[in-house]
Design a protein around this motif. Structure first.
Motif, PDB file in Angstrom:
ATOM      1  N   LEU A  41      38.920  49.136   4.916  1.00  0.00           N
ATOM      2  CA  LEU A  41      37.700  49.016   5.714  1.00  0.00           C
ATOM      3  C   LEU A  41      37.396  47.562   6.064  1.00  0.00           C
ATOM      4  O   LEU A  41      36.921  47.266   7.167  1.00  0.00           O
ATOM      5  CB  LEU A  41      36.516  49.636   4.971  1.00  0.00           C
ATOM      6  CG  LEU A  41      36.506  51.159   4.908  1.00  0.00           C
ATOM      7  CD1 LEU A  41      35.372  51.644   4.030  1.00  0.00           C
ATOM      8  CD2 LEU A  41      36.394  51.739   6.295  1.00  0.00           C
ATOM      9  N   ALA A  42      37.681  46.644   5.142  1.00  0.00           N
ATOM     10  CA  ALA A  42      37.463  45.225   5.430  1.00  0.00           C
ATOM     11  C   ALA A  42      38.396  44.752   6.538  1.00  0.00           C
ATOM     12  O   ALA A  42      37.984  43.994   7.426  1.00  0.00           O
ATOM     13  CB  ALA A  42      37.670  44.395   4.175  1.00  0.00           C
ATOM     14  N   LEU A  43      39.654  45.195   6.508  1.00  0.00           N
ATOM     15  CA  LEU A  43      40.581  44.821   7.578  1.00  0.00           C
ATOM     16  C   LEU A  43      40.135  45.379   8.920  1.00  0.00           C
ATOM     17  O   LEU A  43      40.204  44.691   9.944  1.00  0.00           O
ATOM     18  CB  LEU A  43      41.994  45.312   7.251  1.00  0.00           C
ATOM     19  CG  LEU A  43      42.778  44.484   6.259  1.00  0.00           C
ATOM     20  CD1 LEU A  43      44.070  45.202   5.883  1.00  0.00           C
ATOM     21  CD2 LEU A  43      43.078  43.122   6.823  1.00  0.00           C
ATOM     22  N   ASP A  44      39.667  46.625   8.929  1.00  0.00           N
ATOM     23  CA  ASP A  44      39.196  47.219  10.178  1.00  0.00           C
ATOM     24  C   ASP A  44      37.953  46.488  10.687  1.00  0.00           C
ATOM     25  O   ASP A  44      37.810  46.244  11.888  1.00  0.00           O
ATOM     26  CB  ASP A  44      38.899  48.698   9.958  1.00  0.00           C
ATOM     27  CG  ASP A  44      38.680  49.434  11.260  1.00  0.00           C
ATOM     28  OD1 ASP A  44      39.459  49.197  12.212  1.00  0.00           O
ATOM     29  OD2 ASP A  44      37.737  50.246  11.335  1.00  0.00           O
ATOM     30  N   THR A  45      37.068  46.112   9.777  1.00  0.00           N
ATOM     31  CA  THR A  45      35.882  45.348  10.163  1.00  0.00           C
ATOM     32  C   THR A  45      36.265  43.982  10.725  1.00  0.00           C
ATOM     33  O   THR A  45      35.663  43.498  11.691  1.00  0.00           O
ATOM     34  CB  THR A  45      34.948  45.176   8.954  1.00  0.00           C
ATOM     35  OG1 THR A  45      34.613  46.469   8.456  1.00  0.00           O
ATOM     36  CG2 THR A  45      33.689  44.436   9.325  1.00  0.00           C
ATOM     37  N   MET A  46      37.287  43.364  10.135  1.00  0.00           N
ATOM     38  CA  MET A  46      37.746  42.075  10.642  1.00  0.00           C
ATOM     39  C   MET A  46      38.322  42.197  12.046  1.00  0.00           C
ATOM     40  O   MET A  46      38.141  41.301  12.880  1.00  0.00           O
ATOM     41  CB  MET A  46      38.765  41.471   9.680  1.00  0.00           C
ATOM     42  CG  MET A  46      38.138  40.976   8.399  1.00  0.00           C
ATOM     43  SD  MET A  46      39.328  40.418   7.178  1.00  0.00           S
ATOM     44  CE  MET A  46      40.093  39.066   8.038  1.00  0.00           C
ATOM     45  N   VAL A  47      39.001  43.303  12.332  1.00  0.00           N
ATOM     46  CA  VAL A  47      39.533  43.521  13.684  1.00  0.00           C
ATOM     47  C   VAL A  47      38.387  43.666  14.677  1.00  0.00           C
ATOM     48  O   VAL A  47      38.411  43.069  15.763  1.00  0.00           O
ATOM     49  CB  VAL A  47      40.457  44.759  13.713  1.00  0.00           C
ATOM     50  CG1 VAL A  47      40.775  45.167  15.135  1.00  0.00           C
ATOM     51  CG2 VAL A  47      41.734  44.491  12.953  1.00  0.00           C
ATOM     52  N   VAL A  48      37.367  44.434  14.309  1.00  0.00           N
ATOM     53  CA  VAL A  48      36.214  44.614  15.197  1.00  0.00           C
ATOM     54  C   VAL A  48      35.496  43.283  15.424  1.00  0.00           C
ATOM     55  O   VAL A  48      35.092  42.959  16.554  1.00  0.00           O
ATOM     56  CB  VAL A  48      35.264  45.683  14.626  1.00  0.00           C
ATOM     57  CG1 VAL A  48      33.966  45.741  15.405  1.00  0.00           C
ATOM     58  CG2 VAL A  48      35.936  47.040  14.618  1.00  0.00           C
ATOM     59  N   ASN A  49      35.337  42.491  14.360  1.00  0.00           N
ATOM     60  CA  ASN A  49      34.696  41.181  14.504  1.00  0.00           C
ATOM     61  C   ASN A  49      35.535  40.250  15.377  1.00  0.00           C
ATOM     62  O   ASN A  49      34.985  39.481  16.177  1.00  0.00           O
ATOM     63  CB  ASN A  49      34.472  40.539  13.137  1.00  0.00           C
ATOM     64  CG  ASN A  49      33.390  41.232  12.346  1.00  0.00           C
ATOM     65  OD1 ASN A  49      32.520  41.876  12.900  1.00  0.00           O
ATOM     66  ND2 ASN A  49      33.461  41.111  11.043  1.00  0.00           N
ATOM     67  N   ALA A  50      36.844  40.290  15.228  1.00  0.00           N
ATOM     68  CA  ALA A  50      37.711  39.456  16.063  1.00  0.00           C
ATOM     69  C   ALA A  50      37.597  39.853  17.533  1.00  0.00           C
ATOM     70  O   ALA A  50      37.572  38.982  18.412  1.00  0.00           O
ATOM     71  CB  ALA A  50      39.152  39.561  15.591  1.00  0.00           C
ATOM     72  N   ILE A  51      37.495  41.146  17.796  1.00  0.00           N
ATOM     73  CA  ILE A  51      37.316  41.610  19.174  1.00  0.00           C
ATOM     74  C   ILE A  51      35.997  41.081  19.731  1.00  0.00           C
ATOM     75  O   ILE A  51      35.925  40.610  20.867  1.00  0.00           O
ATOM     76  CB  ILE A  51      37.382  43.139  19.236  1.00  0.00           C
ATOM     77  CG1 ILE A  51      38.787  43.620  18.920  1.00  0.00           C
ATOM     78  CG2 ILE A  51      36.934  43.661  20.597  1.00  0.00           C
ATOM     79  CD1 ILE A  51      38.886  45.094  18.635  1.00  0.00           C
ATOM     80  N   GLY A  52      34.945  41.147  18.913  1.00  0.00           N
ATOM     81  CA  GLY A  52      33.656  40.612  19.348  1.00  0.00           C
ATOM     82  C   GLY A  52      33.703  39.119  19.630  1.00  0.00           C
ATOM     83  O   GLY A  52      33.136  38.641  20.613  1.00  0.00           O
ATOM     84  N   LEU A  53      34.408  38.374  18.778  1.00  0.00           N
ATOM     85  CA  LEU A  53      34.531  36.928  19.010  1.00  0.00           C
ATOM     86  C   LEU A  53      35.318  36.624  20.279  1.00  0.00           C
ATOM     87  O   LEU A  53      34.983  35.699  21.025  1.00  0.00           O
ATOM     88  CB  LEU A  53      35.189  36.269  17.796  1.00  0.00           C
ATOM     89  CG  LEU A  53      34.318  36.156  16.544  1.00  0.00           C
ATOM     90  CD1 LEU A  53      35.155  35.717  15.350  1.00  0.00           C
ATOM     91  CD2 LEU A  53      33.181  35.193  16.782  1.00  0.00           C
ATOM     92  N   ILE A  54      36.354  37.404  20.543  1.00  0.00           N
ATOM     93  CA  ILE A  54      37.142  37.188  21.758  1.00  0.00           C
ATOM     94  C   ILE A  54      36.314  37.511  22.997  1.00  0.00           C
ATOM     95  O   ILE A  54      36.366  36.779  23.997  1.00  0.00           O
ATOM     96  CB  ILE A  54      38.436  38.020  21.703  1.00  0.00           C
ATOM     97  CG1 ILE A  54      39.370  37.463  20.635  1.00  0.00           C
ATOM     98  CG2 ILE A  54      39.127  38.046  23.057  1.00  0.00           C
ATOM     99  CD1 ILE A  54      40.557  38.350  20.344  1.00  0.00           C
ATOM    100  N   VAL A  55      35.536  38.579  22.950  1.00  0.00           N
ATOM    101  CA  VAL A  55      34.672  38.922  24.085  1.00  0.00           C
ATOM    102  C   VAL A  55      33.629  37.830  24.303  1.00  0.00           C
ATOM    103  O   VAL A  55      33.354  37.431  25.449  1.00  0.00           O
ATOM    104  CB  VAL A  55      34.026  40.306  23.873  1.00  0.00           C
ATOM    105  CG1 VAL A  55      32.911  40.546  24.866  1.00  0.00           C
ATOM    106  CG2 VAL A  55      35.072  41.396  23.973  1.00  0.00           C
ATOM    107  N   LEU A  56      33.044  37.332  23.222  1.00  0.00           N
ATOM    108  CA  LEU A  56      32.072  36.245  23.367  1.00  0.00           C
ATOM    109  C   LEU A  56      32.715  34.981  23.928  1.00  0.00           C
ATOM    110  O   LEU A  56      32.086  34.259  24.707  1.00  0.00           O
ATOM    111  CB  LEU A  56      31.421  35.937  22.030  1.00  0.00           C
ATOM    112  CG  LEU A  56      30.332  36.899  21.584  1.00  0.00           C
ATOM    113  CD1 LEU A  56      29.874  36.565  20.181  1.00  0.00           C
ATOM    114  CD2 LEU A  56      29.169  36.857  22.548  1.00  0.00           C
ATOM    115  N   LEU A  57      33.948  34.723  23.535  1.00  0.00           N
ATOM    116  CA  LEU A  57      34.656  33.572  24.099  1.00  0.00           C
ATOM    117  C   LEU A  57      34.855  33.742  25.598  1.00  0.00           C
ATOM    118  O   LEU A  57      34.703  32.801  26.374  1.00  0.00           O
ATOM    119  CB  LEU A  57      35.996  33.396  23.388  1.00  0.00           C
ATOM    120  CG  LEU A  57      36.784  32.143  23.699  1.00  0.00           C
ATOM    121  CD1 LEU A  57      36.011  30.903  23.264  1.00  0.00           C
ATOM    122  CD2 LEU A  57      38.129  32.189  23.015  1.00  0.00           C
TER     123      LEU A  57
END
Length: 95
Positions: A41-57
């Motif tokens: 679950l932590a790895l999946d959460t990290m993927v979702v957070n990375a997607i959010g950071l890329i979209v914000l970028l």
């Protein structure tokens, strides 16, 4: 018009900070997670957070290539999470 740009800029900075804190918290859960399910679950959460950071970028730089990269990472993240969960549960990925 200038006031609207300032609001968007401040909102993006706040979102960057919130997602960065969330990413660090997920990394901590990945390291100290007592169970394998917690780590998945932590790895999946990290993927979702990375997607959010890329979209914000992409929003902050005003380019669309980041949105396509986020879509590809989302597809790969979903498939890898399912594959890891199947491997943990069954011992193999392909039946």
């Amino acid at each position: 018009m200038n006031g609207e740009l300032d609001i968007v800029h401040v909102s993006v900075i706040i979102a960057f900070a919130a997602l960065s804190v969330s990413q660090v918290m997920a990394m901590i859960r990945l390291v100290i997670g007592p169970d394998t399910g917690d780590r998945i679950l932590a790895l999946d959460t990290m993927v979702v957070n990375a997607i959010g950071l890329i979209v914000l970028l992409g929003i902050s730089q005003g380019t669309q290539i980041y949105f396509e990269a986020a879509m590809i990472i989302a597809m790969l993240g979903f498939v890898s999470t399912v594959a890891l969960a199947r491997f943990i549960l069954r011992g193999d990925i392909i039946e």
